[in-house]
Write a protein that holds these residues in place. Structure first.
Motif, PDB file in Angstrom:
ATOM      1  N   ILE A   1      -6.458  19.730   3.016  1.00 43.56           N
ATOM      2  CA  ILE A   1      -5.624  20.068   4.335  1.00 43.56           C
ATOM      3  C   ILE A   1      -4.331  20.399   3.914  1.00 43.56           C
ATOM      4  N   PRO A   2      -3.917  21.738   4.347  1.00 41.62           N
ATOM      5  CA  PRO A   2      -2.834  22.530   4.084  1.00 41.62           C
ATOM      6  C   PRO A   2      -1.710  21.786   4.336  1.00 41.62           C
ATOM      7  N   ILE A   3      -0.641  21.932   3.774  1.00 43.13           N
ATOM      8  CA  ILE A   3       0.744  21.077   3.868  1.00 43.13           C
ATOM      9  C   ILE A   3       1.359  21.730   4.977  1.00 43.13           C
ATOM     10  N   HIS A   4       2.097  20.940   5.870  1.00 46.50           N
ATOM     11  CA  HIS A   4       2.777  21.588   6.838  1.00 46.50           C
ATOM     12  C   HIS A   4       4.085  22.250   6.655  1.00 46.50           C
ATOM     13  N   PRO A   5       4.480  23.351   6.829  1.00 44.46           N
ATOM     14  CA  PRO A   5       5.606  24.137   6.406  1.00 44.46           C
ATOM     15  C   PRO A   5       6.857  23.288   6.273  1.00 44.46           C
ATOM     16  N   GLY A   6       7.149  22.497   7.370  1.00 53.58           N
ATOM     17  CA  GLY A   6       8.186  21.663   7.339  1.00 53.58           C
ATOM     18  C   GLY A   6       8.140  20.619   6.278  1.00 53.58           C
ATOM     19  N   ALA A   7       6.991  19.943   5.999  1.00 53.84           N
ATOM     20  CA  ALA A   7       6.903  19.099   4.761  1.00 53.84           C
ATOM     21  C   ALA A   7       7.106  19.744   3.428  1.00 53.84           C
ATOM     22  N   ALA A   8       6.634  21.044   3.366  1.00 59.00           N
ATOM     23  CA  ALA A   8       6.666  21.915   2.253  1.00 59.00           C
ATOM     24  C   ALA A   8       8.138  21.971   1.615  1.00 59.00           C
ATOM     25  N   THR A   9       9.033  22.330   2.842  1.00 57.44           N
ATOM     26  CA  THR A   9      10.156  22.481   2.607  1.00 57.44           C
ATOM     27  C   THR A   9      11.085  21.198   2.199  1.00 57.44           C
ATOM     28  N   TYR A  10      10.403  19.990   2.584  1.00 57.47           N
ATOM     29  CA  TYR A  10      11.235  18.951   2.182  1.00 57.47           C
ATOM     30  C   TYR A  10      10.977  18.700   0.843  1.00 57.47           C
ATOM     31  N   TYR A  11       9.509  18.558   0.466  1.00 59.20           N
ATOM     32  CA  TYR A  11       9.004  18.304  -0.756  1.00 59.20           C
ATOM     33  C   TYR A  11       9.352  19.020  -1.870  1.00 59.20           C
ATOM     34  N   GLY A  12       9.669  20.521  -1.370  1.00 56.98           N
ATOM     35  CA  GLY A  12       9.918  21.448  -2.264  1.00 56.98           C
ATOM     36  C   GLY A  12      11.459  21.602  -2.930  1.00 56.98           C
ATOM     37  N   GLY A  13      12.246  20.633  -2.165  1.00 49.97           N
ATOM     38  CA  GLY A  13      13.740  20.715  -2.335  1.00 49.97           C
ATOM     39  C   GLY A  13      14.217  21.776  -1.650  1.00 49.97           C
ATOM     40  N   ASN A  14      13.608  22.498  -0.743  1.00 46.02           N
ATOM     41  CA  ASN A  14      14.458  23.663  -0.116  1.00 46.02           C
ATOM     42  C   ASN A  14      15.082  23.427   1.250  1.00 46.02           C
ATOM     43  N   GLN A  15      15.204  22.015   1.529  1.00 47.97           N
ATOM     44  CA  GLN A  15      15.829  21.760   2.795  1.00 47.97           C
ATOM     45  C   GLN A  15      17.404  22.080   2.802  1.00 47.97           C
ATOM     46  N   GLN A  16      17.677  22.903   4.135  1.00 47.29           N
ATOM     47  CA  GLN A  16      18.972  23.563   4.155  1.00 47.29           C
ATOM     48  C   GLN A  16      20.022  22.307   4.286  1.00 47.29           C
TER      49      GLN A  16
ATOM     50  N   ILE B   1       0.794  -1.161   0.025  1.00 48.14           N
ATOM     51  CA  ILE B   1       0.097  -0.146   0.122  1.00 48.14           C
ATOM     52  C   ILE B   1       0.907   1.225   0.077  1.00 48.14           C
ATOM     53  N   LEU B   2       2.061   1.080   0.531  1.00 47.55           N
ATOM     54  CA  LEU B   2       2.998   2.159   0.540  1.00 47.55           C
ATOM     55  C   LEU B   2       3.557   2.757  -0.782  1.00 47.55           C
ATOM     56  N   ALA B   3       2.888   1.964  -1.986  1.00 51.17           N
ATOM     57  CA  ALA B   3       3.458   2.324  -3.240  1.00 51.17           C
ATOM     58  C   ALA B   3       2.610   3.574  -3.666  1.00 51.17           C
ATOM     59  N   GLN B   4       1.543   3.832  -2.944  1.00 55.44           N
ATOM     60  CA  GLN B   4       0.744   4.926  -3.306  1.00 55.44           C
ATOM     61  C   GLN B   4       1.010   6.294  -2.523  1.00 55.44           C
ATOM     62  N   ALA B   5       1.966   6.074  -1.535  1.00 54.60           N
ATOM     63  CA  ALA B   5       2.328   7.114  -0.755  1.00 54.60           C
ATOM     64  C   ALA B   5       3.231   8.213  -1.283  1.00 54.60           C
ATOM     65  N   GLY B   6       3.239   9.363  -1.048  1.00 49.61           N
ATOM     66  CA  GLY B   6       3.845  10.497  -1.760  1.00 49.61           C
ATOM     67  C   GLY B   6       3.583  11.754  -1.187  1.00 49.61           C
ATOM     68  N   ALA B   7       4.076  12.825  -1.710  1.00 47.84           N
ATOM     69  CA  ALA B   7       3.773  14.244  -1.349  1.00 47.84           C
ATOM     70  C   ALA B   7       2.109  14.653  -1.227  1.00 47.84           C
ATOM     71  N   PRO B   8       1.781  15.343  -0.490  1.00 47.68           N
ATOM     72  CA  PRO B   8       0.487  15.837  -0.284  1.00 47.68           C
ATOM     73  C   PRO B   8       0.537  17.079  -1.387  1.00 47.68           C
ATOM     74  N   SER B   9      -0.801  17.548  -1.456  1.00 43.35           N
ATOM     75  CA  SER B   9      -0.948  18.597  -2.411  1.00 43.35           C
ATOM     76  C   SER B   9      -0.334  19.944  -1.594  1.00 43.35           C
ATOM     77  N   THR B  10       0.466  20.997  -2.476  1.00 43.17           N
ATOM     78  CA  THR B  10       1.145  22.119  -1.971  1.00 43.17           C
ATOM     79  C   THR B  10       0.232  23.189  -2.383  1.00 43.17           C
ATOM     80  N   ASP B  11      -1.061  22.998  -2.786  1.00 40.61           N
ATOM     81  CA  ASP B  11      -1.919  24.178  -3.134  1.00 40.61           C
ATOM     82  C   ASP B  11      -2.318  24.808  -2.063  1.00 40.61           C
TER      83      ASP B  11
END
Length: 438
Positions: free
Chosen positions: A310-325, A295-305
């Motif tokens: 459900i709004p994305i958490h700022p920390g998750a947005a940082t990771y999925y957006g490739g902005n991780q320091q 079932i984890l094959a379907q797992a991925g990034a939530p919507s960033t719209d």
């Protein structure tokens, strides 16, 4: 405290002080390291009617612990998605696994999209209706009961079930086959991920019914496109041909239905850097557990719209957006001030080594002898000279004792001390003669 006074301290006392200071520095450094290196624990509430959500979360938690991850999970069995949302809202859990149609998610922020639950409306092949709007005088058994009440309410707003005499009845998954066999229900509605494990369970409901050779058919939700207008947490979805069975294919063509997303969410108050590290750890764990939990094959990034369900958490947005320091970017200031502190500590250690060492001992003999020259010149009486002479004898006696232990001054240094002592005795004789003459 003068340098002369310090040098007169016993060597063992100076070594003890330096050792205590060194131990304090090492202990403080170790405690600081432990503070920043210790794992961060997050409580996650998970629960579902079939127990799969709890099992998956426990497997992820065990994997994070086994890999020595900086982020660890404490799993709380909430039994249902609704209860998990309640624990999150009450601050009793940092994370929760919830369906998108669960209420009470105002403070929730998405961390990962785990899977989609697809609406399957199944009926025996003997049922003539092919779409939900064609059903007449029918009882639909809702597997899961309360968790799917929002889904039923959305369908009721679009379809005129009262006119068609279509009724809904909650049915436990264990009683699904018996309800079909007894005629209590004619159709079953379930919301499940489209994985082989769940599809097998759906087929078994009909295989265990009275008509053992019965092949279930899927009922189309032809008005699925209108459902998101009244319930935005659902979206239209086409079930691929042959999903339920391959030969002959069921459904025989792509079938319109609905689906709802299943999320891992965090309370919006959880630190953004912590969620960034969690998102990265979950992606790594997903690869490790994929064979055990397909079932984890379907797992991925939530919507960033910005207008996502459900709004994305700022920390998750940082990771999925490739902005991780990077490490240097993240700890640049700490490394700078740490280097200054390290330099200061090295200077302190060097000074302490000199303080405790024996390299200043020869100098510590000459300096106090040199200081006694002023006492001799300023002496007013012979008893004062006698006291000064006693000090000279004490200094020489201490040096002889050190030489006996093998840690005194070398020959050249002792020669300098001897010359200094002779000079003092000469001055003392001269001063005593003058005092007697006056």
């Amino acid at each position: 405290m003068t340098k002369v006074a310090v040098n007169l301290w016993p060597r063992w006392l100076r070594a003890l002080l330096v050792g205590a200071a060194t131990a304090a520095i090492i202990g403080g450094s170790w405690l600081t390291y432990r503070h920043f290196a210790k794992p961060i624990y997050l409580t996650v509430a998970a629960g579902s009617a079939d127990g799969e959500a709890l099992a998956l979360t426990s497997a992820i938690s065990a994997r994070l612990a086994a890999s020595k991850s900086h982020i660890r999970l404490r799993v709380n069995d909430s039994s249902t998605s609704a209860k998990a949302a309640e624990l999150l809202a009450a601050g009793k859990a940092d994370l929760a696994i919830v369906r998108g149609d669960t209420g009470g998610l105002a403070d929730a922020r998405s961390v990962m999209l785990l899977t989609h639950g697809v609406v399957l409306i199944m009926a025996p092949a003997t049922v003539s209706a092919d779409s939900l709007g064609d059903l007449r005088d029918t009882t639909i058994g809702v597997i899961g009961g309360a968790i799917n009440r929002q889904m039923v309410d959305a369908l009721k707003q679009v379809y005129q079930f009262d006119r068609a005499k279509v009724r809904f009845q909650d049915v436990a998954i264990a009683d699904g086959a018996a309800a079909l066999s007894s005629g209590q229900v004619h159709v079953l509605l379930a919301v499940v991920p489209l994985t082989e494990k769940y599809l097998t369970k759906m087929r078994q409901l009909f295989q265990n019914a009275a008509a053992k050779a019965a092949v279930p058919k899927l009922i189309e939700i032809e008005a699925a496109g209108a459902i998101p207008n009244v319930a935005p947490y659902y979206e239209s979805y086409d079930i691929p041909k042959g999903t339920l069975r391959g030969a002959p294919p069921v459904p025989s063509d792509d079938l319109t239905s609905l689906r709802v997303s299943l999320f891992l969410v965090a309370n919006k108050s959880v630190d953004a850097d912590t969620i960034t590290d969690l998102a990265q750890a979950l992606v790594d764990v997903r690869r490790d557990l994929l064979s055990q939990y397909p079932i984890l094959a379907q797992a991925g990034a939530p919507s960033t719209d910005p207008d996502a369900l459900i709004p994305i958490h700022p920390g998750a947005a940082t990771y999925y957006g490739g902005n991780q320091q990077s490490f240097l970017d993240k700890y640049d200031d700490k490394l700078y001030y740490g280097s200054l502190l390290l330099g200061s500590l090295i200077s302190i250690i060097i000074a302490a080594w000199r303080f405790a060492g024996s390299d200043a001992e020869a100098q510590s003999m000459l300096e106090p002898l040199y200081e006694l020259r002023h006492e001799i010149k300023n002496a007013k009486t012979e008893p004062e000279l006698d006291e000064t002479e006693k000090k000279i004898d004490d200094i020489l006696k201490a040096e002889l004792t050190k030489n006996a232990r093998g840690d005194g001054a070398d020959g050249s240094e002792m020669g300098a001390v001897s010359l200094a002592a002779q000079r003092l005795h000469h001055l003392m004789s001269h001063r005593r003669a003058r005092l007697r003459k006056s």
